[in-house]
Design an enzyme around this catalytic site. Structure first.
Site, PDB file in Angstrom:
ATOM      1  N   ARG A 119     -13.532 -44.129  46.588  1.00 37.40           N
ATOM      2  CA  ARG A 119     -12.911 -43.230  47.570  1.00 37.40           C
ATOM      3  C   ARG A 119     -13.909 -42.138  47.943  1.00 37.40           C
ATOM      4  O   ARG A 119     -13.805 -41.528  49.006  1.00 37.40           O
ATOM      5  CB  ARG A 119     -11.643 -42.593  47.008  1.00 37.40           C
ATOM      6  CG  ARG A 119     -10.479 -43.536  46.811  1.00 37.40           C
ATOM      7  CD  ARG A 119      -9.221 -42.745  46.486  1.00 37.40           C
ATOM      8  NE  ARG A 119      -8.744 -42.029  47.657  1.00 37.40           N
ATOM      9  CZ  ARG A 119      -7.857 -41.020  47.612  1.00 37.40           C
ATOM     10  NH1 ARG A 119      -7.396 -40.604  46.440  1.00 37.40           N
ATOM     11  NH2 ARG A 119      -7.450 -40.434  48.716  1.00 37.40           N
TER      12      ARG A 119
ATOM     13  N   ARG B 255     -12.746 -61.141  24.494  1.00 34.88           N
ATOM     14  CA  ARG B 255     -13.627 -61.242  25.647  1.00 34.88           C
ATOM     15  C   ARG B 255     -14.943 -61.968  25.376  1.00 34.88           C
ATOM     16  O   ARG B 255     -15.777 -62.089  26.280  1.00 34.88           O
ATOM     17  CB  ARG B 255     -13.909 -59.842  26.199  1.00 34.88           C
ATOM     18  CG  ARG B 255     -12.652 -59.134  26.723  1.00 34.88           C
ATOM     19  CD  ARG B 255     -11.904 -59.962  27.742  1.00 34.88           C
ATOM     20  NE  ARG B 255     -10.789 -59.232  28.339  1.00 34.88           N
ATOM     21  CZ  ARG B 255     -10.031 -59.679  29.314  1.00 34.88           C
ATOM     22  NH1 ARG B 255     -10.249 -60.890  29.815  1.00 34.88           N
ATOM     23  NH2 ARG B 255      -9.036 -58.957  29.792  1.00 34.88           N
TER      24      ARG B 255
END
Length: 261
Positions: A128, A215
């Protein structure tokens, strides 16, 4: 566009105030435990020391006699943690936190990482506010046969970011910051999810053990396996007693002897 490779930086680890710990132990009669640990090695491992401190507080097992139910204690730290892991007394591991700066990982990586909310903290580069003028990107091994096409697509998306910023006069004099933020935020919708970004991740040892196992498993996403292979190696070196039951298999998976600690 520039090609990138993920990097892992361990930037923070536990730090114990030994004098405060010593004062507490003097108050409860457990001075000999810390004296033993200081005699064991030239430099104390604060992560391991903190986790052991937490575990011994639970049973007042600093030394025999402080708790009449405890007549024998494990003095070897590695053996002590082996018992903690085997008995799944994992809550004591949550006191030791480690912080990793992941550099040039994709938003695919970060979207999966933030699913591990329990025992974690995250701070990620915000698109942003950060404008995409030069896109970093890693071509995944599975896409190597299409490398030139992949790079061409990413370069077109990068060119669009620059052209759109110019056409929307994003650098125009006097343009309010709120408008810049709105446009920058909108432009990120036209960026590849594989673009490189940075994220800071803090996790306690209990969470680290779980995420490393999950993971690096054979079915995990390729980039996460790559990054957490490095994380596992770092943690085995950083806190060997807390990760003593992990084994790296030939397929790259890190598998603990004791799961769900």
């Amino acid at each position: 566009m520039h090609e990138t490779t993920p990097e892992v930086f361990l930037i923070a680890r536990p730090s114990v105030d030994l004098e405060a710990m010593r004062a507490y132990l003097a108050a409860v009669g457990g001075d000999s435990w810390l004296e033993l640990r200081e005699a064991d090695r030239e430099e104390l491992n604060d992560g391991e020391l903190l986790a052991e401190f937490a575990g011994r507080m639970c049973y007042r097992s600093w030394e025999p006699g402080l708790n009449r139910n405890v007549t024998r204690i494990r003095t070897d730290q590695r053996e002590y943690f082996a018992n903690v892991l085997a008995s799944a007394h994992g809550s004591v591991l949550e006191h030791a936190n480690y912080s990793f700066a992941f550099r040039n990982v994709s938003r695919v990586f970060t979207h999966e990482l933030i699913r591990h909310r329990a025992g974690s903290a995250f701070s990620q580069e915000s698109l942003r506010y950060v404008r995409l003028a030069d896109i970093g990107f890693r071509v995944a091994p599975a896409l190597e046969p299409l490398r030139e096409q992949v790079i061409s697509i990413v370069e077109q998306l990068e060119e669009f970011q620059r052209d759109a910023a110019e056409q929307l006069d994003l650098d125009g004099e006097g343009l309010p910051f709120a408008v810049k933020k709105e446009i920058t935020s909108a432009l990120r919708r036209l960026a590849p999810i594989g673009l490189s970004t940075d994220i800071l991740w803090t996790a306690n040892v209990r969470t680290l053990r779980h995420v490393i196992e999950m993971r690096t498993a054979p079915g995990a996403e390729e980039e996460l396996r790559l990054v957490f292979d490095a994380v596992a190696a770092l943690m085995l070196a950083q806190a060997p007693s807390l990760f003593q039951d992990f084994e790296r298999r030939e397929d790259g998976a890190w598998v603990p002897q004791w799961r769900k600690v």
